[in-house]
Design a protein around this motif. Structure first.
Motif, mmCIF file in Angstrom:
data_model
loop_
_atom_site.group_PDB
_atom_site.id
_atom_site.type_symbol
_atom_site.label_atom_id
_atom_site.label_comp_id
_atom_site.label_asym_id
_atom_site.label_seq_id
_atom_site.Cartn_x
_atom_site.Cartn_y
_atom_site.Cartn_z
ATOM 1 N N SER A 139 -0.437 -4.448 11.763
ATOM 2 C CA SER A 139 -1.758 -4.427 12.374
ATOM 3 C C SER A 139 -2.817 -3.716 11.552
ATOM 4 C CB SER A 139 -1.677 -3.780 13.760
ATOM 5 O OG SER A 139 -1.182 -2.459 13.657
ATOM 6 N N GLY A 140 -2.451 -2.759 10.719
ATOM 7 C CA GLY A 140 -3.431 -2.009 9.952
ATOM 8 C C GLY A 140 -2.745 -1.045 9.018
ATOM 9 N N ALA A 141 -3.557 -0.239 8.309
ATOM 10 C CA ALA A 141 -2.985 0.672 7.312
ATOM 11 C C ALA A 141 -2.066 1.708 7.942
ATOM 12 C CB ALA A 141 -4.106 1.362 6.534
ATOM 13 N N THR A 142 -2.404 2.192 9.125
ATOM 14 C CA THR A 142 -1.546 3.192 9.755
ATOM 15 C C THR A 142 -0.167 2.624 10.043
ATOM 16 O OG1 THR A 142 -3.439 4.349 10.722
ATOM 17 C CG2 THR A 142 -1.293 4.715 11.744
ATOM 18 N N MET A 143 -0.115 1.395 10.569
ATOM 19 C CA MET A 143 1.187 0.792 10.833
ATOM 20 C C MET A 143 1.893 0.410 9.536
ATOM 21 S SD MET A 143 3.419 0.266 13.013
ATOM 22 C CE MET A 143 2.447 0.712 14.450
ATOM 23 N N SER A 144 1.140 0.057 8.505
ATOM 24 C CA SER A 144 1.756 -0.224 7.214
ATOM 25 C C SER A 144 2.385 1.041 6.633
ATOM 26 C CB SER A 144 0.717 -0.800 6.247
ATOM 27 O OG SER A 144 1.298 -1.119 4.999
ATOM 28 N N ASN A 145 1.651 2.160 6.696
ATOM 29 C CA ASN A 145 2.222 3.425 6.230
ATOM 30 C C ASN A 145 3.432 3.829 7.075
ATOM 31 O OD1 ASN A 145 0.587 4.097 3.996
ATOM 32 N ND2 ASN A 145 -1.036 4.857 5.318
ATOM 33 N N THR A 146 3.339 3.600 8.375
ATOM 34 C CA THR A 146 4.450 3.944 9.256
ATOM 35 C C THR A 146 5.697 3.139 8.902
ATOM 36 O OG1 THR A 146 2.939 4.520 11.054
ATOM 37 C CG2 THR A 146 5.219 4.020 11.660
ATOM 38 N N THR A 147 5.516 1.842 8.664
ATOM 39 C CA THR A 147 6.650 0.991 8.307
ATOM 40 C C THR A 147 7.244 1.411 6.962
ATOM 41 O OG1 THR A 147 5.642 -0.841 9.530
ATOM 42 C CG2 THR A 147 7.377 -1.398 7.954
ATOM 43 N N GLY A 148 6.374 1.650 5.984
ATOM 44 C CA GLY A 148 6.857 2.059 4.666
ATOM 45 C C GLY A 148 7.615 3.373 4.702
ATOM 46 N N LEU A 149 7.099 4.336 5.452
ATOM 47 C CA LEU A 149 7.766 5.636 5.506
ATOM 48 C C LEU A 149 8.990 5.613 6.409
ATOM 49 C CD1 LEU A 149 4.712 8.056 5.386
ATOM 50 C CD2 LEU A 149 6.331 7.490 3.574
ATOM 51 N N ALA A 150 9.053 4.669 7.359
ATOM 52 C CA ALA A 150 10.302 4.490 8.121
ATOM 53 C C ALA A 150 11.411 3.982 7.205
ATOM 54 C CB ALA A 150 10.073 3.515 9.273
ATOM 55 N N ILE A 151 11.053 3.107 6.275
ATOM 56 C CA ILE A 151 12.038 2.638 5.292
ATOM 57 C C ILE A 151 12.446 3.800 4.381
ATOM 58 C CG2 ILE A 151 12.519 0.934 3.492
ATOM 59 C CD1 ILE A 151 10.192 -0.738 4.693
ATOM 60 N N ALA A 152 11.464 4.616 3.987
ATOM 61 C CA ALA A 152 11.765 5.788 3.161
ATOM 62 C C ALA A 152 12.697 6.744 3.890
ATOM 63 C CB ALA A 152 10.462 6.504 2.793
ATOM 64 N N ARG A 153 12.478 6.906 5.199
ATOM 65 C CA ARG A 153 13.357 7.776 5.994
ATOM 66 C C ARG A 153 14.799 7.268 5.951
ATOM 67 N NH1 ARG A 153 12.287 7.774 12.355
ATOM 68 N NH2 ARG A 153 13.188 5.706 11.991
ATOM 69 N N GLU A 154 14.963 5.941 6.042
ATOM 70 C CA GLU A 154 16.322 5.384 5.986
ATOM 71 C C GLU A 154 16.918 5.540 4.589
ATOM 72 O OE1 GLU A 154 19.538 3.795 8.109
ATOM 73 O OE2 GLU A 154 17.604 4.645 8.737
ATOM 74 N N TRP A 155 16.067 5.454 3.565
ATOM 75 C CA TRP A 155 16.532 5.672 2.189
ATOM 76 C C TRP A 155 17.045 7.111 2.016
ATOM 77 C CZ3 TRP A 155 14.739 9.157 -1.484
ATOM 78 C CH2 TRP A 155 15.252 8.994 -2.775
ATOM 79 N N LEU A 156 16.312 8.071 2.610
ATOM 80 C CA LEU A 156 16.787 9.450 2.557
ATOM 81 C C LEU A 156 18.186 9.551 3.158
ATOM 82 C CD1 LEU A 156 13.570 11.398 3.677
ATOM 83 C CD2 LEU A 156 14.608 11.452 1.395
#
Length: 462
Positions: A139-156
């Protein structure tokens, strides 16, 4: 069927034509309307009607009650935030999005997914990303950042031998998210993801810049070994400063971290040969945020999220239900974002890319950059103003030369609001204003009008 609803169905072509005329009238008057209408007394809410009067009456009520209070945010001198408009093709695509009313998340009804994947492929090419990146609409940059950092969280979790998606975020222990000048949405994202705003570790920036100091980041990463997340900027919101993405990616030779790049509007620098160097190295990111209702000039809401690890993305967002498609090697979009359903927002982007191509959108980007420079030059020549940063791309960050208090800057904004809308900020501890150029309609004539309006407002409040 309700009689009023049946009557509207019977005359639907007339209703759509009336709506078309109303939209055309609104767009035709953008240049003459006050960019920000005067703030009046808020309207008292009307009660929900028990018996409807039909769509034509609703249209008339909207035009009388609400339309005069709407800003001209689709117009050429709405320079607040980073707000694009909607190109003619994007507007047509958005109308058809509503008409076809697709939920494009499932392979059971697959054309929408295919269209979205074609569009994200075009966008990937537009921004110079390799085929290693896969993209999804959000929907927007906030949700894009949220999705990207959720993937980063799983990578951690992957690095530590756990899965936050299954075991919860507590399984990670202490998490570090490092950034030089993160957008405010990053803190919001960390709160939503359970990592906490306190996990954000500020890293020193280069002197007089918003770009992170790579040497300082190197030291901070070395201070606490172990996997971390680095949030890079490809275009800060105040001054459009860019981190050196090549230098940051090179640090991965010595440190273990996920590189997420917030390129909400800075990614569009890639379209301009004179400015593409600013976004060089974007492809090295593990995840990338780009906001399309900014400089692609498609209607709200639209953004895209890219990542090199769609497998981790699906691990986070997978949704198990008999009526949804399987994960597989190419999971349905329902398994890739927080949304179980979303409108076919890719269609507006597909339309504008198909209609104007790379060259058309390059022209928009380069014209907006020229407009920002024209406004910056005009304000530099006016003794009432001081530029706080060079005009690197499409944002002018400035303040009053004398007594730049928040109250005086508010008075300045309000005095100029009929002609130009700018938004407040604080830069380097100084209260300031910023003008962001990202609308396809804006010309240097608009930049001159904006400069004249701001100058007149400064003299008025003096």
């Amino acid at each position: 069927m309700d009689r009023t609803l049946a009557a509207d169905l019977a005359r639907l072509p007339d209703l759509l034509d009336a709506t078309r005329r109303a939209a055309a009238d609104a767009l035709a008057t953008l240049d003459e309307r006050a960019v920000l209408p005067p703030a009046g007394k808020p309207l008292d809410p009307e009660p929900l009607p028990e018996h409807g009067t039909g769509a034509h009456a609703a249209l008339a009520a909207f035009r009388a009650r609400w339309e005069p209070r709407l800003s001209a945010s689709a117009g050429p001198r709405y320079l607040g935030f980073v707000t694009g408009g909607a190109t003619p093709a994007a507007l047509a695509g958005d109308w058809l999005t509503a008409a076809h009313d697709q939920n494009s998340n499932s392979a059971l009804d697959g054309a929408g997914q295919d269209l979205e994947r074609e569009t994200t492929g075009w966008l990937r090419d537009l921004f110079g990303l390799s085929a290693a990146h896969s993209g999804t609409f959000v929907s927007g940059a906030t949700m894009s950042n949220t999705t990207g950092l959720a993937i980063a969280r799983e990578w951690l979790g992957e690095r530590l031998g756990v899965s936050p998606a299954e075991d919860g975020v507590a399984a990670l222990g202490r998490v570090r998210v490092l950034s030089g000048a993160p957008h405010s949405s990053i803190g919001k994202t960390l709160s939503v993801l359970g990592l906490g705003r306190g996990s954000l570790v500020p890293v020193p920036t280069l002197p007089g810049r918003e770009a992170v100091d790579p040497a300082a980041l190197d030291r901070v990463l070395a201070d606490t070994p172990g996997p971390a997340v680095v949030v890079a900027n490809a275009g800060t919101v105040n001054t459009v400063d860019f981190d050196d993405l090549h230098a940051l990616a090179a640090l991965r030779d010595r440190h273990d971290f996920w590189l997420h790049t917030d390129a909400a509007f800075g990614a569009f620098a890639a379209l301009s040969p004179d400015h593409a160097h600013l976004a060089a190295g974007l492809d090295a990111s593990d995840s990338v945020c780009v906001d399309l209702h900014k400089w692609l000039n498609v209607p709200y809401d639209s953004a895209v999220q890219f990542t090199r690890r769609p497998d981790l993305q699906a691990r986070v967002f997978q949704n198990s239900a008999a009526y949804l498609g399987p994960l597989g090697d190419h999971p349905d979009l329902v398994h890739l974002t927080p949304e179980n359903s979303h409108r076919l927002r890719a269609l507006a982007a597909w339309f504008t890319l198909r209609a104007y191509g790379r060259e058309g959108h390059r022209e928009i980007v380069e014209r907006d950059i020229a407009c920002a420079r024209a406004l910056g030059a005009a304000l530099e020549e006016d003794p009432a103003f001081t530029l706080l940063a060079p005009v690197r791309l499409n944002v002018v960050c400035f303040t009053l030369a004398a007594d730049p208090t928040p109250a005086r800057l508010t008075a300045l904004r309000e005095a100029a609001a009929a002609e130009v809308f700018v938004t407040p900020t604080v830069y380097g501890g100084t209260a300031a204003l910023r003008a962001a150029f990202s609308n396809w309609r804006t010309t240097e004539t608009d930049a001159r009008r904006a400069a004249q309006a701001l100058g007149a407002a400064a003299r008025e409040i003096a």
